[in-house]
Design an enzyme around this catalytic site. Structure first.
Site, PDB file in Angstrom:
ATOM      1  N   ARG A  76      -9.922   0.674   8.610  1.00 33.06           N
ATOM      2  CA  ARG A  76      -9.451  -0.686   8.835  1.00 33.06           C
ATOM      3  C   ARG A  76     -10.487  -1.536   9.555  1.00 33.06           C
ATOM      4  O   ARG A  76     -10.246  -2.702   9.828  1.00 33.06           O
ATOM      5  CB  ARG A  76      -8.211  -0.604   9.726  1.00 33.06           C
ATOM      6  CG  ARG A  76      -6.970  -1.140   9.076  1.00 33.06           C
ATOM      7  CD  ARG A  76      -5.838  -0.760   9.992  1.00 33.06           C
ATOM      8  NE  ARG A  76      -4.685  -1.506   9.736  1.00 33.06           N
ATOM      9  CZ  ARG A  76      -3.586  -1.025   9.173  1.00 33.06           C
ATOM     10  NH1 ARG A  76      -3.540   0.216   8.762  1.00 33.06           N
ATOM     11  NH2 ARG A  76      -2.545  -1.781   9.038  1.00 33.06           N
ATOM     12  N   ARG A 103      11.795  -5.950   4.768  1.00 35.31           N
ATOM     13  CA  ARG A 103      11.494  -4.512   4.633  1.00 35.31           C
ATOM     14  C   ARG A 103      12.491  -3.672   5.432  1.00 35.31           C
ATOM     15  O   ARG A 103      12.843  -3.997   6.548  1.00 35.31           O
ATOM     16  CB  ARG A 103      10.084  -4.209   5.120  1.00 35.31           C
ATOM     17  CG  ARG A 103       9.840  -2.696   5.140  1.00 35.31           C
ATOM     18  CD  ARG A 103       8.416  -2.309   5.181  1.00 35.31           C
ATOM     19  NE  ARG A 103       7.656  -2.878   6.258  1.00 35.31           N
ATOM     20  CZ  ARG A 103       6.341  -2.705   6.393  1.00 35.31           C
ATOM     21  NH1 ARG A 103       5.692  -1.982   5.512  1.00 35.31           N
ATOM     22  NH2 ARG A 103       5.702  -3.239   7.384  1.00 35.31           N
ATOM     23  N   ARG A 135      11.332  -2.018  11.064  1.00 38.85           N
ATOM     24  CA  ARG A 135      10.252  -1.595  11.967  1.00 38.85           C
ATOM     25  C   ARG A 135      10.096  -2.569  13.124  1.00 38.85           C
ATOM     26  O   ARG A 135      10.273  -3.767  12.947  1.00 38.85           O
ATOM     27  CB  ARG A 135       8.932  -1.518  11.182  1.00 38.85           C
ATOM     28  CG  ARG A 135       8.609  -0.131  10.709  1.00 38.85           C
ATOM     29  CD  ARG A 135       7.477  -0.070   9.750  1.00 38.85           C
ATOM     30  NE  ARG A 135       6.252  -0.751  10.143  1.00 38.85           N
ATOM     31  CZ  ARG A 135       5.106  -0.678   9.462  1.00 38.85           C
ATOM     32  NH1 ARG A 135       5.048   0.061   8.369  1.00 38.85           N
ATOM     33  NH2 ARG A 135       4.039  -1.318   9.867  1.00 38.85           N
ATOM     34  N   ARG A 180      -0.661  -9.588  12.931  1.00 34.74           N
ATOM     35  CA  ARG A 180      -1.257  -8.529  12.093  1.00 34.74           C
ATOM     36  C   ARG A 180      -2.074  -9.135  10.949  1.00 34.74           C
ATOM     37  O   ARG A 180      -3.117  -8.602  10.566  1.00 34.74           O
ATOM     38  CB  ARG A 180      -0.157  -7.615  11.542  1.00 34.74           C
ATOM     39  CG  ARG A 180       0.443  -6.724  12.633  1.00 34.74           C
ATOM     40  CD  ARG A 180       1.784  -6.162  12.243  1.00 34.74           C
ATOM     41  NE  ARG A 180       1.742  -5.277  11.103  1.00 34.74           N
ATOM     42  CZ  ARG A 180       2.819  -4.939  10.396  1.00 34.74           C
ATOM     43  NH1 ARG A 180       4.003  -5.423  10.706  1.00 34.74           N
ATOM     44  NH2 ARG A 180       2.706  -4.121   9.379  1.00 34.74           N
ATOM     45  N   LYS A 202       0.833  -1.210   0.000  1.00 34.58           N
ATOM     46  CA  LYS A 202       0.000   0.000   0.000  1.00 34.58           C
ATOM     47  C   LYS A 202       0.872   1.266   0.000  1.00 34.58           C
ATOM     48  O   LYS A 202       0.657   2.168  -0.805  1.00 34.58           O
ATOM     49  CB  LYS A 202      -0.948   0.019   1.220  1.00 34.58           C
ATOM     50  CG  LYS A 202      -1.895  -1.163   1.286  1.00 34.58           C
ATOM     51  CD  LYS A 202      -2.833  -1.077   2.484  1.00 34.58           C
ATOM     52  CE  LYS A 202      -2.139  -1.123   3.825  1.00 34.58           C
ATOM     53  NZ  LYS A 202      -1.457  -2.382   4.165  1.00 34.58           N
TER      54      LYS A 202
HETATM   55  P1  AP5 Z   1       4.799  -1.601   1.903  1.00 32.63           P
HETATM   56  O1  AP5 Z   1       4.550  -0.734   0.719  1.00 32.63           O
HETATM   57  O2  AP5 Z   1       5.525  -1.005   3.055  1.00 32.63           O
HETATM   58  O3  AP5 Z   1       3.443  -2.318   2.366  1.00 32.63           O
HETATM   59  P2  AP5 Z   1       2.231  -1.756   3.203  1.00 32.63           P
HETATM   60  O4  AP5 Z   1       1.023  -2.443   2.660  1.00 32.63           O
HETATM   61  O5  AP5 Z   1       2.234  -0.263   3.228  1.00 32.63           O
HETATM   62  O6  AP5 Z   1       2.625  -2.384   4.610  1.00 32.63           O
HETATM   63  P3  AP5 Z   1       2.485  -1.846   6.089  1.00 32.63           P
HETATM   64  O7  AP5 Z   1       3.164  -2.887   6.953  1.00 32.63           O
HETATM   65  O8  AP5 Z   1       2.993  -0.456   6.223  1.00 32.63           O
HETATM   66  O9  AP5 Z   1       0.985  -1.931   6.284  1.00 32.63           O
HETATM   67  P4  AP5 Z   1       0.279  -2.080   7.570  1.00 32.63           P
HETATM   68  O10 AP5 Z   1      -1.072  -1.860   7.063  1.00 32.63           O
HETATM   69  O11 AP5 Z   1       0.463  -3.307   8.373  1.00 32.63           O
HETATM   70  O12 AP5 Z   1       1.019  -1.025   8.509  1.00 32.63           O
HETATM   71  P5  AP5 Z   1       0.625   0.434   8.945  1.00 32.63           P
HETATM   72  O13 AP5 Z   1       1.856   1.228   9.025  1.00 32.63           O
HETATM   73  O14 AP5 Z   1      -0.521   0.935   8.146  1.00 32.63           O
HETATM   74  O15 AP5 Z   1       5.584  -2.905   1.390  1.00 32.63           O
HETATM   75  C1  AP5 Z   1       6.011  -3.905   2.298  1.00 32.63           C
HETATM   76  C2  AP5 Z   1       7.409  -4.413   1.888  1.00 32.63           C
HETATM   77  O16 AP5 Z   1       7.311  -5.102   0.650  1.00 32.63           O
HETATM   78  C3  AP5 Z   1       8.443  -3.295   1.644  1.00 32.63           C
HETATM   79  O17 AP5 Z   1       9.708  -3.753   2.035  1.00 32.63           O
HETATM   80  C4  AP5 Z   1       8.385  -3.054   0.141  1.00 32.63           C
HETATM   81  O18 AP5 Z   1       9.589  -2.528  -0.364  1.00 32.63           O
HETATM   82  C5  AP5 Z   1       8.125  -4.468  -0.347  1.00 32.63           C
HETATM   83  N1  AP5 Z   1       7.349  -4.515  -1.577  1.00 32.63           N
HETATM   84  C6  AP5 Z   1       6.315  -3.687  -1.948  1.00 32.63           C
HETATM   85  N2  AP5 Z   1       5.852  -4.071  -3.155  1.00 32.63           N
HETATM   86  C7  AP5 Z   1       6.585  -5.170  -3.513  1.00 32.63           C
HETATM   87  C8  AP5 Z   1       6.575  -6.036  -4.643  1.00 32.63           C
HETATM   88  N3  AP5 Z   1       5.719  -5.858  -5.640  1.00 32.63           N
HETATM   89  N4  AP5 Z   1       7.475  -7.075  -4.679  1.00 32.63           N
HETATM   90  C9  AP5 Z   1       8.344  -7.262  -3.661  1.00 32.63           C
HETATM   91  N5  AP5 Z   1       8.426  -6.477  -2.575  1.00 32.63           N
HETATM   92  C10 AP5 Z   1       7.551  -5.452  -2.505  1.00 32.63           C
HETATM   93  O19 AP5 Z   1       0.035   0.139  10.424  1.00 32.63           O
HETATM   94  C11 AP5 Z   1       0.887  -0.274  11.480  1.00 32.63           C
HETATM   95  C12 AP5 Z   1       0.052  -0.442  12.729  1.00 32.63           C
HETATM   96  O20 AP5 Z   1      -0.577   0.813  13.083  1.00 32.63           O
HETATM   97  C13 AP5 Z   1      -1.102  -1.439  12.639  1.00 32.63           C
HETATM   98  O21 AP5 Z   1      -0.693  -2.773  12.886  1.00 32.63           O
HETATM   99  C14 AP5 Z   1      -2.051  -0.895  13.726  1.00 32.63           C
HETATM  100  O22 AP5 Z   1      -1.622  -1.281  15.022  1.00 32.63           O
HETATM  101  C15 AP5 Z   1      -1.876   0.615  13.609  1.00 32.63           C
HETATM  102  N6  AP5 Z   1      -2.877   1.232  12.715  1.00 32.63           N
HETATM  103  C16 AP5 Z   1      -2.619   1.880  11.531  1.00 32.63           C
HETATM  104  N7  AP5 Z   1      -3.761   2.308  10.979  1.00 32.63           N
HETATM  105  C17 AP5 Z   1      -4.770   1.928  11.794  1.00 32.63           C
HETATM  106  C18 AP5 Z   1      -6.193   2.062  11.740  1.00 32.63           C
HETATM  107  N8  AP5 Z   1      -6.816   2.677  10.716  1.00 32.63           N
HETATM  108  N9  AP5 Z   1      -6.917   1.531  12.766  1.00 32.63           N
HETATM  109  C19 AP5 Z   1      -6.339   0.921  13.801  1.00 32.63           C
HETATM  110  N10 AP5 Z   1      -4.991   0.763  13.918  1.00 32.63           N
HETATM  111  C20 AP5 Z   1      -4.216   1.256  12.918  1.00 32.63           C
END
Ligand code: AP5
Length: 209
Positions: A88, A122, A155, A166, A13
């Site tokens: 979410r 990552r 991270r 997760r 994402k």
């Molecule tokens: P990346 O682009 O970083 O993936 P992402 O989907 O953004 O992953 P996140 O881990 O950031 O999502 P998340 O939803 O768990 O975390 P968030 O920060 O929102 O890509 C991942 C990896 O793959 C990278 O190394 C990238 O380079 C690689 N990659 C990408 N595309 C690729 C490809 N095509 N091929 C190979 N490699 C590739 O949330 C963190 C925490 O915050 C949650 O667990 C929760 O506790 C809290 N939180 C956040 N938002 C909310 C909400 N709305 N409600 C409640 N809690 C929340």
């Protein structure tokens, strides 16, 4: 355009949001990034959020909704935005409907086994937050951010145990949002497996941008 990016943790994402944001000149708003910034700054919100995030759980809806109501009222959101990681839960999606009319919810589809492999590789820039992968999307110089020269780190929530937690939370609480938006005729899906650039091209094609 007002766009939601749906997808499991690590589905790409944040990576794809950066391309869309550049193409459309609209902000990309990541609730995860806002929460990590709050933790870094030691705010009350950050302190509360950290225990949930470290356990791989969702931060309670009231905290998230407070953050997002303020953020979406900022002037840079006037011409649209990309929501990365929000909503979410169904209550978050229902609350969002009261303050914004979303054009599209784009689901980036990746299997759990691919996710687990991705997360351990990552690396994130400590200073600007840009994301890399040690093999799938490596920086030009190992350990150094291409954009700002900052140090690349892992991270806290990218360890295998927290990633599995997760993923369970994603399937139970966030995946039902696909039916929620499908029922409103707003869901689009893209295959999230392949090169970052190929996925960017299918995202652009699906969005018609
Ligand atoms: P990346 O682009 O970083 O993936 P992402 O989907 O953004 O992953 P996140 O881990 O950031 O999502 P998340 O939803 O768990 O975390 P968030 O920060 O929102 O890509 C991942 C990896 O793959 C990278 O190394 C990238 O380079 C690689 N990659 C990408 N595309 C690729 C490809 N095509 N091929 C190979 N490699 C590739 O949330 C963190 C925490 O915050 C949650 O667990 C929760 O506790 C809290 N939180 C956040 N938002 C909310 C909400 N709305 N409600 C409640 N809690 C929340």
């Amino acid at each position: 355009m007002k766009l939601i990016l749906l997808g499991a943790p690590g589905s790409g994402k944040g990576t794809q949001a950066a391309f869309i944001c550049e193409k459309l000149s609209i902000p990309s708003i990541s609730t995860g990034a806002i929460l990590r910034e709050a933790i870094k700054n030691g705010t009350q919100t950050g302190l509360k959020a950290k225990e949930y995030m470290d356990a791989g759980k969702l931060v309670p809806d009231d905290i998230i909704l407070g953050i997002m109501e303020d953020r979406l009222a900022e002037p840079d959101c006037a011409n649209g935005y990309i929501l990365d990681g929000f909503p979410r839960t169904i209550p978050q999606a229902e609350a969002l409907e009261k303050i914004a009319s979303i054009d599209c919810a784009l689901s980036i589809e990746v299997s759990d086994s691919e996710i687990e492999q991705r997360m351990t590789g990552r690396r994130v820039c400590k200073d600007c937050g840009k994301t890399f992968h040690i093999t799938g999307n490596p920086p030009k110089k190992e350990g150094i951010c291409d954009d700002c020269g900052g140090e690349l780190i892992q991270r806290d929530d990218d360890n295998p145990e927290t990633v599995r937690a997760r993923l369970t939370v994603y399937h139970n609480e966030t995946e039902p949002l696909k039916s929620f938006y499908e029922g409103r005729g707003k869901l689009r899906r893209v295959n999230g497996v392949g090169s970052v650039e190929d996925i960017r091209d299918s995202v652009f094609e699906t969005l018609g941008i």
